[in-house]
Structure formats: C-alpha cells, structure tokens
Enzyme design. Structure first.
Site, PDB file in Angstrom:
ATOM      1  CB  ALA A 111      -0.152  -0.186   1.079  1.00  0.00           C
ATOM      2  CB  ALA A 112       4.105   2.212   1.409  1.00  0.00           C
ATOM      3  N   PRO A 113       3.242   4.157  -1.198  1.00  0.00           N
ATOM      4  CG  PRO A 113       3.223   6.409  -1.891  1.00  0.00           C
ATOM      5  CD  PRO A 113       3.445   5.208  -2.154  1.00  0.00           C
ATOM      6  N   GLY A 114       0.714   5.272  -0.044  1.00  0.00           N
ATOM      7  CA  GLY A 114      -0.449   5.138   0.138  1.00  0.00           C
ATOM      8  C   GLY A 114      -1.963   5.727  -1.237  1.00  0.00           C
ATOM      9  CE  LYS A 116      -1.817   1.996  -7.368  1.00  0.00           C
ATOM     10  NZ  LYS A 116      -1.103   2.777  -7.568  1.00  0.00           N
ATOM     11  CG  ASP A 179       0.061  -0.559  -7.263  1.00  0.00           C
ATOM     12  OD1 ASP A 179       0.327  -0.595  -8.651  1.00  0.00           O
ATOM     13  OD2 ASP A 179       0.747   0.359  -6.749  1.00  0.00           O
ATOM     14  CB  CYS A 232       3.795   1.253 -12.298  1.00  0.00           C
ATOM     15  SG  CYS A 232       5.523   0.495 -10.764  1.00  0.00           S
TER      16      CYS A 232
END
Length: 456
Positions: A111-114, A116, A179, A232
């Site tokens: 999740a970082a940096p947040g 999404k 992700d 990405c």
C-alpha cells in the site's frame, strides 16, 4: 534519456517499430502531474468551486485531474486539510477498477505511500474495514500519515509479509488490491534513478516475488470477491505472464473485463486486462487486471471473519478526562467502541478487537492520549471530523495569514467572528475543513498541530 539496450529491445519487440518510435518520443516529454479529490471530505463539484489550480479532468477517473507543474498543490492549506492526494494519473487506475462498496472489507496489500489506499478508504465512506499493509516500516510511516490526513478511521495499518497476513485473514476480504512491487518501467520518465535500479533488479528479479504475493492474496479473498493485480511496468513477464501463471494454478479465479476508455490498450493476448502507455494517453504507464473468485470455490466462504468477533459488554468505564472530551463531540459517537491501550484511546473498526500477532502501525482511529489530569486529542481524530461534529471551532479563511502560521506550529490570535463555541480544545479549520487542534485562551489559540506534519 539513456535507456538500457536490453529494455529497448524488449519494448521494440512488444510494440513494433512504428509504435516504439512514438513511445520513445513520449518519454522525452515533460512528466505528467495528477491530483485526486478526497470525496470522503468534499464532492468533486464543491472542490472545483474552491480550487485555486487550473485543472483538467483525467477522462477515466471521476475524481482525478491533471494540474500544471507550475502549480504547487502540496504547498496549499487544502492539501493539509486532506482535500486531495497528489498522484500520477495512471496510478489512479487500479483503485478505480476495484468495485469497492460501502461495508466491504478491503485489503491493500502493497500500500505505501497510500495513493490507492486513500481512494479505497474514501469510497468505503467510514463503513466496513480497510487494511493497508506494506512490508517496509519506513514506507508504512508515510502510508499511515496519508491515511490519517484523509480522515480514514476504519483502517488497520500493518507492516507484514503477505504470508503472515494470509495466516491471520483466511477468506476474510471482499476486495483486495495487489499493486505489486515491480521493475518500474512505467516510471522511467518520472524518476530516472529507476533506470539504474532496473539494470540490477529487472523483470527476472520481480516476477517470482509478484507470484508469491498473488498466492498469499488469493487465500485472503472471500468466495465471490474481487482482486486487482497491477504494476507500473510494461514487462509481459511481470504482467500477463504472471496472470496466466496464477490462473493456471487457481481455476477458481477468472478474469473480468475492464471497461474501455480512449487510450487504453488491451493486454497482449489478454483482452480483459488493460495497459496504459505514455504514448497513448496522458500518464506514465500501468498494467491492470481484475480477477474474481468463484462464489462456490473449495476454499469456503468467510472462513476468517468468525475469528474476530468480540462482545463489548462488560467494558470498564472510560477515564473521566476522556468522557468529558467525548461529551464535546456533537455528532453521533459510540463510546462503547472506544478501547484504551496503555494511555492511548482508539476507536477500533468493528470485528477487529481480537486481532493480535501483527506488526501494527495503527489499529483503528487514534482518538488521543491520556495525560496528567487531561485528555489530549490526536491529529488523526481532528482529520476524521467535520466542523459540525465538534463544539468549539476556529474556522479561518484560506487567505488568512493565521492559517500558515498555525500550520507552522505558531500560536495565533483569532477574531470572534472566526470562533464558534467556548471550550478549551478548539478544532482549527480552513474554509470549513479541519486542520488540527489548538488550546483556547480567550482569542489566543495555543498550537497543537502535530509537529511532524508542519508546514516547512
């Protein structure tokens, strides 16, 4: 931009000579800047009415906008009020594709940096549960700040290996976003340092890691649940090949087709998935696939949820200092859900009271801390409130010099016209959106803004 020969060869083979030339031309253009509105605090229409920036809609993101690199939205009070998140437009796509509904239990596994997680949390609108995880403790700190800045209280922020989470949350989540960490080929224009990293840790390094993460995520998804896998990067090995590998191993999953938008490219040999290329649309690049777990798979349904039920009956009375503070909250507030851990008070998301054994950066909404003969409310709690939720509010206009002084940690003098209520704790706001706490003495506000968040 000097790209590795091996990367150039793979992209030319993937795109063909003509399209490869278009791609090369696109990455020499200036990078793209994006802003996503926090719809849990403000509607898109209302934000556009007050926005000081020149914004252009991102066509496939309802609350996403392009802004000029000449603007500095990270240096504006509305950023400190959590009204938007700065995010590259392609990166907005995975969270928008995951069909989150109110009441869902949602996991953002990497999740970082947040970026999404904040969108997933905003779409939950304070219902259900968001678990935001990152294996890196340093990156998880940035994740926690962004979750709190957005005012998301129904969240657990964890710092764990996916396999550990899978042992705690079997069949628990309605929706999962993966992700995955990747070779970052879609970020070369944005951050040239990633090119050197790619040469040492390219697709061959990341593909097995991604497969392991997908495997762990699969066991945490309920029957009938949805999972997004995204990267990405442009590497087929990390994108379509990983999805095919996963589906071969997990026949209980199927691919769902992502809607068409101008500029989207269908996955190579995988029509359901999409690729975002910088020569096709205004964005850096992404791959996104949406998977669904069959309703009656052999894994069972909701096998993890039963582990965490706990009755709140028989809880001890809250300390008087905390009781007095909670009496100042004018919105509906369930005091029976407040839990004291050490000297700190939390509002735990429903059904998570017994979760133990995880490295937890935050377990629910941090309300504040018990001090000697007083209760000090937290920055996170301030950001979760609306101005109408609290009895004493200092609401400043955006152009007021006191706004920046407050964000820098200074004591400020306000006017009677700015003040509503007369309690000691005062919720300081800009244009009706909370920024943090102060301590009121007449019309002087002693600063309680969190030092680590201050305007530099």
């Amino acid at each position: 931009m000097q790209l590795p020969d091996r990367y150039m060869d793979s992209m030319k083979k993937m795109l063909g000579a003509s399209e490869f030339s278009e791609y090369l031309a696109s990455i020499e253009e200036p990078r793209i800047y994006g802003l996503r509105v926090n719809t849990s605090k403000i509607s898109v229409r209302d934000f556009l009415d007050i926005s000081p920036f020149e914004l252009t809609p991102v066509p496939w993101i309802k609350n996403g906008f392009y802004y000029s690199g000449e603007d500095k939205p990270a240096k504006h009070p509305y950023y400190f009020a959590g009204l938007y998140y700065l995010q590259e437009p392609s990166a907005m796509t995975p969270a928008s594709v995951l069909p989150v509904e109110e009441g869902d239990r949602v996991l953002d596994l990497c999740a970082a940096p947040g970026g999404k997680s904040t969108e997933l949390g905003a779409r939950l609108k304070g219902t259900g549960l968001l678990v935001s995880n990152d294996i890196s403790a340093s990156r998880a700190k940035a994740l926690l700040k962004n979750i709190e800045l957005f005012g998301i209280g129904n969240a657990l922020v964890t710092c764990e290996y996916p396999e550990k989470l899978a042992s705690v949350f079997p069949g628990f989540f309605d929706k999962i976003l993966v992700d995955a960490p990747c070779s970052g080929e879609g970020m070369f224009r944005k951050d040239g340092k990633l090119i050197k990293s790619w040469e040492s840790q390219g697709p061959d390094f990341f593909a097995p890691i991604q497969r392991g993460i997908l495997e762990a995520a699969a066991g945490m998804l309920k029957d009938g649940g949805y999972m997004v896998y995204s990267t990405c990067t442009f590497s087929k090995e990390e994108d379509e090949d990983n999805i095919r590998f996963f589906l071969d191993k997990h026949p209980e999953f199927s691919l769902e087709k992502i809607p068409e938008y101008e500029g989207f490219t269908r996955g190579f040999g995988m029509e359901e998935a999409v690729r975002l290329f910088p020569h096709k649309l205004k964005g850096e690049g992404h791959f996104v696939a949406l998977l669904r777990k069959k309703q009656d798979s052999c894994g069972g349904t909701d096998s993890g949820a039963r582990c965490f039920a706990q009755t709140l009956a028989g809880k001890k009375r809250l300390p008087i200092e905390l009781e007095e503070f909670l009496e100042e909250i004018e919105a509906p507030f369930d005091k029976t859900a407040v839990t004291i851990i050490g000297e700190k008070a939390y509002l735990l998301p429903e059904g998570t009271e017994n979760i133990k054994g995880l490295r937890m950066m935050r377990n629910g909404l941090f309300i504040g801390e018990l001090k000697k003969n007083r209760f000090e409310p937290s920055q996170a709690f301030a950001m979760s409130l609306k101005c109408g939720d609290y009895s004493t509010v200092a609401n400043l206009k955006c152009g007021d010099v006191n706004v920046i002084k407050y964000l820098k940690g200074e004591t400020i003098e306000i006017s009677e016209a700015d003040l509503r209520g007369g309690g000691k704790n005062v919720l300081v706001a800009v244009d009706g959106y909370p920024l943090g706490w102060g301590r009121l003495n007449g019309l002087a506000v002693k600063n309680r803004y969190l030092p680590g968040w201050r305007w530099m």
